[in-house]
Design an enzyme around this catalytic site. Structure first.
Site, PDB file in Angstrom:
ATOM      1  N   HIS A 176     -10.225   1.419   0.169  1.00 30.70           N
ATOM      2  CA  HIS A 176     -10.625   0.510   1.253  1.00 30.70           C
ATOM      3  C   HIS A 176     -12.142   0.285   1.310  1.00 30.70           C
ATOM      4  O   HIS A 176     -12.613  -0.513   2.124  1.00 30.70           O
ATOM      5  CB  HIS A 176     -10.131   1.045   2.600  1.00 30.70           C
ATOM      6  CG  HIS A 176      -8.665   0.827   2.817  1.00 30.70           C
ATOM      7  ND1 HIS A 176      -7.707   1.597   2.203  1.00 30.70           N
ATOM      8  CD2 HIS A 176      -7.984  -0.087   3.568  1.00 30.70           C
ATOM      9  CE1 HIS A 176      -6.502   1.186   2.582  1.00 30.70           C
ATOM     10  NE2 HIS A 176      -6.647   0.173   3.397  1.00 30.70           N
ATOM     11  N   GLU A 224       0.826  -1.207   0.000  1.00 37.54           N
ATOM     12  CA  GLU A 224       0.000   0.000   0.000  1.00 37.54           C
ATOM     13  C   GLU A 224       0.858   1.254   0.000  1.00 37.54           C
ATOM     14  O   GLU A 224       0.573   2.214  -0.739  1.00 37.54           O
ATOM     15  CB  GLU A 224      -0.939  -0.014   1.210  1.00 37.54           C
ATOM     16  CG  GLU A 224      -2.040  -1.062   1.091  1.00 37.54           C
ATOM     17  CD  GLU A 224      -2.957  -1.094   2.306  1.00 37.54           C
ATOM     18  OE1 GLU A 224      -2.732  -0.294   3.242  1.00 37.54           O
ATOM     19  OE2 GLU A 224      -3.889  -1.917   2.323  1.00 37.54           O
TER      20      GLU A 224
END
Length: 298
Positions: free
Chosen positions: A190, A157
């Site tokens: 997300h 990420e």
């Protein structure tokens, strides 16, 4: 007649010591595609298992690794040619030796200060002793869920959303604006957990509330992480901080109120002092000159 550089979509020449500019549509589009690639890679596998099943985790390791291989090409092909001639490509991605030890130690210590209250509570529960147990670390590294949460997720990420997005966004916006833009991609990325919860039978309203909460705190963390990358010029700083925050999780208020009165009062004081100290020290502990960072934040 206006100069050709003033045409719509054409970047103006960079001032001395500033990053060369690229069109906003280019940087934002690249980041949007990268976010889609990252999230989409998690769902290319046809599996009946949930996200924590070892088979699912291993396949997602492969997927995000492929995205990590592709992501730097966006930086290379869409960055300003002037910038690529001027700076080593690894440096754009946050890989350099100057200021490395500072980037490892200072942001990590600063983040530990933010979690001063939760760390104190953990010490009262004696969980801190497990960190000195060899069996704890042996069991952790043998757990694929632990490796995902503390290694692969933070690394992938931060590499995609910070090391490969920030260099592009910073060529179109000021550092302050860039810090507030890239976390939005991180937070939206997300939201796919909503679909996962719905597939597990969670009610829509509950899934949406959890998703909104997750979007909020991942975006807030994204601000912090992007700030660290821009200020230090190192990928290792947001990576280690991300891993630490994943380990600590959100503060357990219920655990706090189970402490004895004096421990509870002391913990609350440490919660407040830790947060206040973090706010005060954040700009001081991330002065770019500490990290020999002359690229992203002057």
């Amino acid at each position: 007649m206006s100069n050709m550089s003033e045409k719509i979509g054409t970047p103006l020449p960079a001032e001395p010591d500033e990053l060369p500019q690229i069109p906003v549509v280019t940087s934002v589009s690249c980041c949007f595609v990268l976010a889609l690639l990252y999230v989409g890679s998690l769902y290319i596998w046809n599996t009946k298992h949930n996200r924590d099943h070892p088979t699912t985790v291993k396949r997602r390791f492969v997927s995000v690794s492929m995205v990590m291989l592709v992501a730097p090409f966006f930086v290379y092909f869409f960055s300003s040619p002037e910038l690529l001639r001027r700076e080593p490509f690894p440096k754009l991605l946050g890989f350099r030796l100057e200021g490395l030890w500072q980037a490892v130690v200072i942001p990590y210590a600063l983040t530990a200060l933010l979690f001063l209250g939760p760390i104190f509570v953990n010490m009262q529960n004696e969980s801190i002793r497990s960190y000195f147990d060899v069996d704890y670390w042996r069991g952790s590294f043998s757990s694929i869920i632990w490796v995902r949460n503390h290694v692969m997720a933070p690394l992938s990420e931060e590499f995609v959303f910070r090391a490969c997005m920030m260099p592009l966004i910073l060529q179109s916006f000021s550092p302050v604006v860039a810090v507030f833009i890239t976390p939005l991609f991180f937070g939206v990325a997300h939201l796919h957990h909503i679909a996962e919860r719905l597939s597990l039978g969670v009610e829509l309203s509950t899934a949406l509330m959890i998703g909104l909460f997750q979007f909020t705190y991942t975006t807030l963390f994204g601000f912090y992480s992007a700030y660290l990358f821009a200020r230090t010029g190192h990928l290792v700083a947001p990576f280690l901080v991300h891993a630490f925050c994943n380990h600590m999780g959100l503060p357990d208020i219920q655990d706090l109120w189970q402490q004895d009165l004096w421990r509870r009062v002391l913990a609350i004081v440490l919660y407040i002092a830790g947060f206040a100290g973090w706010v005060y020290l954040l700009p001081l502990a991330t002065v770019p000159s500490l990290y020999a960072n002359t690229l992203y934040w002057k």
